[in-house]
Write a protein that holds these residues in place. Sequence first.
Motif, PDB file in Angstrom:
ATOM      1  N   PRO A  25     -29.308  44.915  44.006  1.00 33.73           N
ATOM      2  CA  PRO A  25     -29.058  43.884  42.907  1.00 33.73           C
ATOM      3  C   PRO A  25     -29.193  42.227  43.714  1.00 33.73           C
ATOM      4  O   PRO A  25     -29.493  41.448  43.039  1.00 33.73           O
ATOM      5  CB  PRO A  25     -27.615  44.352  42.728  1.00 33.73           C
ATOM      6  CG  PRO A  25     -27.336  45.437  42.886  1.00 33.73           C
ATOM      7  CD  PRO A  25     -28.407  45.892  44.230  1.00 33.73           C
ATOM      8  N   ILE A  26     -28.776  42.370  44.876  1.00 34.80           N
ATOM      9  CA  ILE A  26     -28.785  40.908  45.677  1.00 34.80           C
ATOM     10  C   ILE A  26     -30.249  40.714  45.659  1.00 34.80           C
ATOM     11  O   ILE A  26     -30.859  39.610  45.665  1.00 34.80           O
ATOM     12  CB  ILE A  26     -28.165  41.200  46.801  1.00 34.80           C
ATOM     13  CG1 ILE A  26     -26.447  41.299  46.623  1.00 34.80           C
ATOM     14  CG2 ILE A  26     -28.316  39.762  47.662  1.00 34.80           C
ATOM     15  CD1 ILE A  26     -25.679  41.645  47.887  1.00 34.80           C
ATOM     16  N   HIS A  27     -31.123  41.602  46.258  1.00 34.89           N
ATOM     17  CA  HIS A  27     -32.570  41.360  46.593  1.00 34.89           C
ATOM     18  C   HIS A  27     -33.235  40.977  45.210  1.00 34.89           C
ATOM     19  O   HIS A  27     -34.034  40.132  45.278  1.00 34.89           O
ATOM     20  CB  HIS A  27     -33.245  42.802  46.962  1.00 34.89           C
ATOM     21  CG  HIS A  27     -34.556  42.725  47.512  1.00 34.89           C
ATOM     22  ND1 HIS A  27     -34.951  43.760  48.402  1.00 34.89           N
ATOM     23  CD2 HIS A  27     -35.457  41.690  47.588  1.00 34.89           C
ATOM     24  CE1 HIS A  27     -36.539  43.212  48.644  1.00 34.89           C
ATOM     25  NE2 HIS A  27     -36.626  42.028  48.354  1.00 34.89           N
ATOM     26  N   ASP A  28     -32.873  41.625  43.934  1.00 33.65           N
ATOM     27  CA  ASP A  28     -33.375  41.171  42.783  1.00 33.65           C
ATOM     28  C   ASP A  28     -33.022  39.632  42.424  1.00 33.65           C
ATOM     29  O   ASP A  28     -33.859  38.983  41.929  1.00 33.65           O
ATOM     30  CB  ASP A  28     -32.821  41.915  41.715  1.00 33.65           C
ATOM     31  CG  ASP A  28     -33.631  43.311  41.615  1.00 33.65           C
ATOM     32  OD1 ASP A  28     -34.498  43.579  42.342  1.00 33.65           O
ATOM     33  OD2 ASP A  28     -33.164  44.300  40.844  1.00 33.65           O
ATOM     34  N   ARG A  29     -31.979  39.302  42.841  1.00 33.23           N
ATOM     35  CA  ARG A  29     -31.330  37.859  42.621  1.00 33.23           C
ATOM     36  C   ARG A  29     -32.317  36.907  43.486  1.00 33.23           C
ATOM     37  O   ARG A  29     -32.400  36.056  43.108  1.00 33.23           O
ATOM     38  CB  ARG A  29     -30.069  37.678  42.896  1.00 33.23           C
ATOM     39  CG  ARG A  29     -28.960  38.516  41.834  1.00 33.23           C
ATOM     40  CD  ARG A  29     -27.409  38.374  42.151  1.00 33.23           C
ATOM     41  NE  ARG A  29     -26.865  39.379  41.294  1.00 33.23           N
ATOM     42  CZ  ARG A  29     -26.232  40.458  41.826  1.00 33.23           C
ATOM     43  NH1 ARG A  29     -25.850  40.269  43.343  1.00 33.23           N
ATOM     44  NH2 ARG A  29     -25.523  41.475  41.046  1.00 33.23           N
TER      45      ARG A  29
ATOM     46  N   ASN B  74     -24.231  32.372  42.548  1.00 35.68           N
ATOM     47  CA  ASN B  74     -22.853  32.481  42.519  1.00 35.68           C
ATOM     48  C   ASN B  74     -22.468  33.483  41.814  1.00 35.68           C
ATOM     49  O   ASN B  74     -21.246  33.667  41.092  1.00 35.68           O
ATOM     50  CB  ASN B  74     -21.929  31.215  42.281  1.00 35.68           C
ATOM     51  CG  ASN B  74     -22.230  30.151  43.176  1.00 35.68           C
ATOM     52  OD1 ASN B  74     -21.762  30.431  44.491  1.00 35.68           O
ATOM     53  ND2 ASN B  74     -22.949  28.942  42.972  1.00 35.68           N
ATOM     54  N   GLY B  75     -23.357  34.365  40.925  1.00 30.10           N
ATOM     55  CA  GLY B  75     -22.956  35.288  40.265  1.00 30.10           C
ATOM     56  C   GLY B  75     -22.478  35.009  38.685  1.00 30.10           C
ATOM     57  O   GLY B  75     -21.829  35.877  38.033  1.00 30.10           O
ATOM     58  N   ILE B  76     -22.675  33.733  38.373  1.00 32.33           N
ATOM     59  CA  ILE B  76     -22.422  33.300  36.924  1.00 32.33           C
ATOM     60  C   ILE B  76     -23.306  34.085  36.046  1.00 32.33           C
ATOM     61  O   ILE B  76     -22.820  34.316  34.907  1.00 32.33           O
ATOM     62  CB  ILE B  76     -22.105  31.955  36.847  1.00 32.33           C
ATOM     63  CG1 ILE B  76     -21.091  31.423  38.017  1.00 32.33           C
ATOM     64  CG2 ILE B  76     -22.001  31.373  35.533  1.00 32.33           C
ATOM     65  CD1 ILE B  76     -21.210  29.962  38.268  1.00 32.33           C
ATOM     66  N   ILE B  77     -24.635  34.062  36.481  1.00 31.61           N
ATOM     67  CA  ILE B  77     -25.575  34.786  35.351  1.00 31.61           C
ATOM     68  C   ILE B  77     -25.992  35.667  36.191  1.00 31.61           C
ATOM     69  O   ILE B  77     -26.506  35.496  37.493  1.00 31.61           O
ATOM     70  CB  ILE B  77     -26.309  33.721  34.541  1.00 31.61           C
ATOM     71  CG1 ILE B  77     -27.145  32.738  35.783  1.00 31.61           C
ATOM     72  CG2 ILE B  77     -25.645  32.803  33.414  1.00 31.61           C
ATOM     73  CD1 ILE B  77     -28.403  31.941  35.206  1.00 31.61           C
ATOM     74  N   GLU B  78     -26.942  36.487  35.512  1.00 32.05           N
ATOM     75  CA  GLU B  78     -27.831  37.663  36.128  1.00 32.05           C
ATOM     76  C   GLU B  78     -29.201  37.185  35.542  1.00 32.05           C
ATOM     77  O   GLU B  78     -29.469  36.581  34.601  1.00 32.05           O
ATOM     78  CB  GLU B  78     -27.593  38.980  35.633  1.00 32.05           C
ATOM     79  CG  GLU B  78     -26.178  39.606  36.231  1.00 32.05           C
ATOM     80  CD  GLU B  78     -26.188  39.739  37.716  1.00 32.05           C
ATOM     81  OE1 GLU B  78     -27.379  39.719  38.530  1.00 32.05           O
ATOM     82  OE2 GLU B  78     -25.075  39.942  38.090  1.00 32.05           O
ATOM     83  N   PRO B  79     -30.203  37.367  36.520  1.00 32.69           N
ATOM     84  CA  PRO B  79     -31.645  36.957  36.463  1.00 32.69           C
ATOM     85  C   PRO B  79     -31.908  37.844  35.450  1.00 32.69           C
ATOM     86  O   PRO B  79     -31.698  38.947  34.986  1.00 32.69           O
ATOM     87  CB  PRO B  79     -32.244  37.057  37.333  1.00 32.69           C
ATOM     88  CG  PRO B  79     -31.470  37.976  38.494  1.00 32.69           C
ATOM     89  CD  PRO B  79     -29.912  37.732  38.005  1.00 32.69           C
ATOM     90  N   THR B 130     -21.507  45.902  44.057  1.00 30.94           N
ATOM     91  CA  THR B 130     -20.494  45.379  43.390  1.00 30.94           C
ATOM     92  C   THR B 130     -20.392  43.819  43.815  1.00 30.94           C
ATOM     93  O   THR B 130     -19.628  42.989  43.106  1.00 30.94           O
ATOM     94  CB  THR B 130     -19.277  46.067  43.666  1.00 30.94           C
ATOM     95  OG1 THR B 130     -18.909  45.962  45.163  1.00 30.94           O
ATOM     96  CG2 THR B 130     -19.149  47.547  43.432  1.00 30.94           C
ATOM     97  N   ALA B 131     -21.095  43.371  44.682  1.00 34.71           N
ATOM     98  CA  ALA B 131     -21.186  42.143  45.222  1.00 34.71           C
ATOM     99  C   ALA B 131     -21.649  41.009  44.292  1.00 34.71           C
ATOM    100  O   ALA B 131     -22.437  41.603  43.444  1.00 34.71           O
ATOM    101  CB  ALA B 131     -21.880  41.761  46.419  1.00 34.71           C
ATOM    102  N   LYS B 132     -21.029  39.838  43.886  1.00 31.78           N
ATOM    103  CA  LYS B 132     -21.506  38.924  42.863  1.00 31.78           C
ATOM    104  C   LYS B 132     -22.511  37.952  43.326  1.00 31.78           C
ATOM    105  O   LYS B 132     -22.424  37.840  44.760  1.00 31.78           O
ATOM    106  CB  LYS B 132     -20.243  38.134  42.495  1.00 31.78           C
ATOM    107  CG  LYS B 132     -19.624  38.995  41.250  1.00 31.78           C
ATOM    108  CD  LYS B 132     -18.371  38.170  40.919  1.00 31.78           C
ATOM    109  CE  LYS B 132     -18.706  36.638  39.963  1.00 31.78           C
ATOM    110  NZ  LYS B 132     -17.441  35.944  39.749  1.00 31.78           N
ATOM    111  N   GLY B 133     -23.605  37.725  42.753  1.00 31.58           N
ATOM    112  CA  GLY B 133     -24.407  36.720  43.107  1.00 31.58           C
ATOM    113  C   GLY B 133     -25.171  37.119  44.397  1.00 31.58           C
ATOM    114  O   GLY B 133     -25.592  38.149  44.604  1.00 31.58           O
ATOM    115  N   ILE B 134     -25.690  36.017  45.454  1.00 29.40           N
ATOM    116  CA  ILE B 134     -25.892  36.317  46.755  1.00 29.40           C
ATOM    117  C   ILE B 134     -25.040  35.856  47.723  1.00 29.40           C
ATOM    118  O   ILE B 134     -25.053  34.652  47.982  1.00 29.40           O
ATOM    119  CB  ILE B 134     -27.432  35.397  46.749  1.00 29.40           C
ATOM    120  CG1 ILE B 134     -28.466  35.842  45.508  1.00 29.40           C
ATOM    121  CG2 ILE B 134     -28.011  35.601  47.965  1.00 29.40           C
ATOM    122  CD1 ILE B 134     -29.707  35.131  45.570  1.00 29.40           C
TER     123      ILE B 134
END
Lengths: 364, 364
Positions: A25-29, B74-79, B130-134
């Motif tokens: 999920p992080i790699h995707d971001r 910051n995990g506010i939106i997902e790509p 489970t982590a948010k954002g990067i």
Amino acid sequence: MGLLQGRLDSLIGASSGYVESLPKPIHDRVNALRAVQGQHTELETQFHKELYELEKKFSKLYEPLYKRRADIVNGIIEPTPEEIEKGAKIEAEENEPEEGEQEKSGIKEESSEGAEAKNEAAESKAAGNTAKGIPEFWSTALQNHPRLSDLITERDTEALKFLTNISLQYLDGGDAEQQLGFKLIFEFSENPFFENSQLVKTYYYTLTDDPGNMTFHKAEGTEIKWKPDHDLTVTTETKKQRHKATNRTRVIKRTVPAETFFSFFDTITEEQLAESPEMPERVEAEYDLGEEFKEQIIPHAIDWFTGKALSRALSESEFDDEYYDGGFDDEDFEDGEDDNSDGSSDEVLSRSAQNEQPPQCKQQ
Amino acid sequence: MGLLQGRLDSLIGASSGYVESLPKPIHDRVNALRAVQGQHTELETQFHKELYELEKKFSKLYEPLYKRRADIVNGIIEPTPEEIEKGAKIEAEENEPEEGEQEKSGIKEESSEGAEAKNEAAESKAAGNTAKGIPEFWSTALQNHPRLSDLITERDTEALKFLTNISLQYLDGGDAEQQLGFKLIFEFSENPFFENSQLVKTYYYTLTDDPGNMTFHKAEGTEIKWKPDHDLTVTTETKKQRHKATNRTRVIKRTVPAETFFSFFDTITEEQLAESPEMPERVEAEYDLGEEFKEQIIPHAIDWFTGKALSRALSESEFDDEYYDGGFDDEDFEDGEDDNSDGSSDEVLSRSAQNEQPPQCKQQ
């Protein structure tokens, strides 16, 4: 550079390993940000195009002023009384010592060289009333520029006295090939050194889509048509050879490459650039020198002539030792490698030796 | 600098003597050129104003992209799936070794540190879903920048993990005072180090009419409200003192200034600049660092995160040793000068000592 490369290796290793090993999920971001950056790059390219157009627009606005400067320098027109008066006021302001500088000039005593210069000047004073324009305007301006004065040999100085103008011209750009760049046009009066009345150096840029920046692409220079025995890119070495058996001497002449400012007009092809992905120092120096003509010398030639530009540059710390060093490497000339093995004694008389005075000498 | 100053003295002497001693008609023409240059300077000032407006215009165009980046970080939106796919293609291209680089990667073997990093990464992989954002996006990006990684201490790293965004904002400019400049806005989430949610550094420029250029004027930083015992600008030294007669020890604590990236938010007043006409290295380094955030880090943060920006910078030779060295001088801290003359043995335990690892360590 070794240190940096070392750090880079460790960093690239660490980083790419780091990114690849991130949870999906992080790699995707991270990859999504790469896509966002792609859109940013398109805008950056657009910015650089608009910046280029802005520079071109002002280049046109400066043109009449450069024309007037050239006409006054070359004695084609005489300035108006208003211009002279206005300029005299500026001169007075420039000569007012600022705080701090006052001390400096207090310390400085007039050197004997200074006195000599004044005597020479007094001599020229008599001639001045008949002289046209501002003699040796451009050669003086170039000599006052630290990087250039390192490149200009004594022989070059003679040729540069015939330099009547330097001007800048942007390429049209905007066409299909995005051929961006600029020409530096050096105009010369009739002279004993070469046939050309213009020497032109053209720098080409491309807008790469990688960082959205302009990249130096290639540089073309005019081929100089040297007059006989006046080619400044070579020196003639004269060797005396004495034959052991007959005891007769003979004189052998050969030409060897010489350092000269005029190597600035060498062409640097795309192939040469492609062969050296690390962009050798020579190319970088060429590029920097082009920027220097474009940004400093052409726009502010009078301030280089009077020396104001250098003192301003120093007080603003705009240039450091690297700037000062020039950039052109001293080429190691093969110095008269002896290929006759008859044990004769050689005497190498190199005309270029006289050019190897410390740069300070050129200022006097 | 000594060498340059020497040359400058001789040059100014020679030049100003030279110009003053020119025959009057020539001297008049030189002054006329000074007047023409005055008109040129007015145009140059206009050019710099238009350039500033162009930069401001593009700053607005970049804003939505920076907003999207911040939201993803910051995990506010997902790509979107499209962004991820497009980014994966860019990643594949970036990882394709170019000619020449292939050899390099052939030589490099995975170091034991690399393996360790992978283990850590594997551990974080489980958490990643489970982590948010990067996580640690900005602190990683800054650590990958050579100049910044030299300024960032281990203690700073902990605080920078709470950095959620860096953005740029141009000042309005164009008003009567020609107040030009920009703000660098650092946003932080709730953290144990300071109360502020934003730290801002504002650079002010003025358009001088001398060279028509912008001049760095002053820089204002947010005052950081440190939480108790978390002030990164100081370290606490603990001294044990043993009394000769009683043989009893006592512990003395005192704070001493510490190197920290957060000194970037110090304010530099006009007075400080005025007092140092030669613009001390510190101020120049501050200025360069501001430009670095403005031109490199904010526009290309993802490339600093992945390490691509550094490898590009190196391959383009865009930075040299001076760039790499940073600019901030190592301050000589007075190290625990002993002012008790009772002959007790001292043991100085400085927390800052642990920060003095070679910079390479920070990359692992």
